[in-house]
Design an enzyme around this catalytic site. Structure first.
Site, PDB file in Angstrom:
ATOM      1  N   GLU A  10     -53.863  12.499   8.195  1.00 53.37           N
ATOM      2  CA  GLU A  10     -52.464  12.899   8.196  1.00 53.37           C
ATOM      3  C   GLU A  10     -51.962  12.963   6.763  1.00 53.37           C
ATOM      4  O   GLU A  10     -52.638  12.525   5.830  1.00 53.37           O
ATOM      5  CB  GLU A  10     -51.616  11.934   9.033  1.00 53.37           C
ATOM      6  CG  GLU A  10     -51.586  10.522   8.490  1.00 53.37           C
ATOM      7  CD  GLU A  10     -50.886   9.551   9.428  1.00 53.37           C
ATOM      8  OE1 GLU A  10     -50.576   9.934  10.571  1.00 53.37           O
ATOM      9  OE2 GLU A  10     -50.655   8.410   9.012  1.00 53.37           O
ATOM     10  N   HIS A  47     -46.076   7.360  10.704  1.00 45.51           N
ATOM     11  CA  HIS A  47     -46.758   6.234  10.101  1.00 45.51           C
ATOM     12  C   HIS A  47     -46.207   5.934   8.709  1.00 45.51           C
ATOM     13  O   HIS A  47     -45.787   6.820   7.979  1.00 45.51           O
ATOM     14  CB  HIS A  47     -48.256   6.515   9.996  1.00 45.51           C
ATOM     15  CG  HIS A  47     -48.938   6.435  11.318  1.00 45.51           C
ATOM     16  ND1 HIS A  47     -50.059   7.173  11.601  1.00 45.51           N
ATOM     17  CD2 HIS A  47     -48.680   5.723  12.431  1.00 45.51           C
ATOM     18  CE1 HIS A  47     -50.458   6.907  12.834  1.00 45.51           C
ATOM     19  NE2 HIS A  47     -49.625   6.034  13.340  1.00 45.51           N
TER      20      HIS A  47
END
Length: 299
Positions: free
Chosen positions: A211, A249
């Site tokens: 990511e 996150h």
């Protein structure tokens, strides 16, 4: 074979008597995991019944290991107690500690990761879904029914994308799927998993999900170029994320051109990794690679 866990893994659950620990212990047992005990300070000698079978509770990880010969611990402990729980597992010498808890302060994570570096303990997480070797063992919260056994190795920062990719490729199955967690500091990295899959004779193809933010994927690309001979398919979540904004996150933040999905895609492709721009496209790239392997040529 499988990576990090298999049918012989003997699992203890730290926090088994709590709501989340009890719920997920039930799920792990139903999927075939050998749960041999739980750990809750002050509750030694008690037990919790799952599927009509009592699972003993111990007061410490050391006691549980001595009585059950456990080699894996999974942590379902609230954030403010998680550091002490992980340090206890490390000090007891558990081989694998899977930290499911999210919201652990980075300072606490740094402390237990530092302790683990000088020990025999491998940490997966924190803030992760755990790992599964379908049909053998399931340690954490990954749904066991979404995919069976096969020859794909999956490593992912994202729990949700772990589940989606397993479902997308359920027709092929997995040797092991590992959710390493998306916190800024994690124990087992993409590179650790890549090497484990490279060494595993039952893994033919690796799928790596990253990511935006940080440089873990770029470092993984450099490692793949030098050390990985098996085909790798990649996906980087966050192609539409705006610069400077934290997305999900804690580690997923980009600054300028650094840490963007496009930059990571470019770095991975330079290492020979095929990179999809959506999960479904990534799954199709994996299917294509499997078909090429079956035709006897390197993707």
């Amino acid at each position: 074979m499988a990576v990090f866990i298999n049918e012989t893994s003997r699992v203890i659950v730290q926090g088994m008597t709590g709501r989340e620990g009890r719920k997920h212990t039930q799920r792990m047992i139903m999927s075939g995991t050998r749960v041999v005990g739980g750990v809750t300070p002050g509750k030694s000698g008690e037990s919790v019944v799952f599927e009509e079978d009592p699972v003993p509770v111990f007061g410490s990880v050391a006691e549980a290991m001595e009585q059950t010969h456990a080699n894996v611990s999974v942590v379902f402990v609230p954030p403010k107690f998680a550091k002490d729980a992980v340090l206890e597992a490390v000090e007891a010498g558990i081989e694998l500690c899977v930290v499911i808890t999210e919201g652990i302060p980075v300072r606490d994570s740094l402390e237990f990761h530092a302790a683990a570096r000088d020990s025999r303990t491998r940490i997966i997480g924190p803030n992760c879904p755990g790992l599964i070797s379908p049909g053998k063992s399931n340690v954490g919260i990954i749904p066991a029914h979404i995919a069976g056994a096969g020859n794909i190795g999956l490593v992912s920062k994202s729990g949700t994308l772990t589940y989606q990719m397993m479902y997308e490729l359920r027709d092929h199955g997995f040797s092991t799927a590992i959710g390493i967690g998306g916190d800024p500091v994690v124990g087992t990295t993409h590179i650790d998993a890549l090497q484990a899959f490279e060494d595993d004779p039952d893994t033919d193809l690796i799928v790596m999900i990253g990511e935006i933010g940080g440089d873990a994927e770029e470092r993984a690309g450099a490692y793949i170029a030098e050390h990985v001979t098996k085909p790798v398919i990649g996906y980087v979540a966050g192609f539409t994320a705006p610069p400077g904004k934290t997305m999900g996150h804690a580690g997923a933040i980009i600054t300028g051109s650094s840490g963007t999905a496009a930059a990571k895609k470019e770095a991975l492709e330079a290492a020979g990794v095929r990179v999809g721009e959506t999960p479904s496209q990534t799954a199709q790239l994996a299917r294509d690679a499997i078909a090429e392997l079956r035709r006897g040529r390197r993707p």
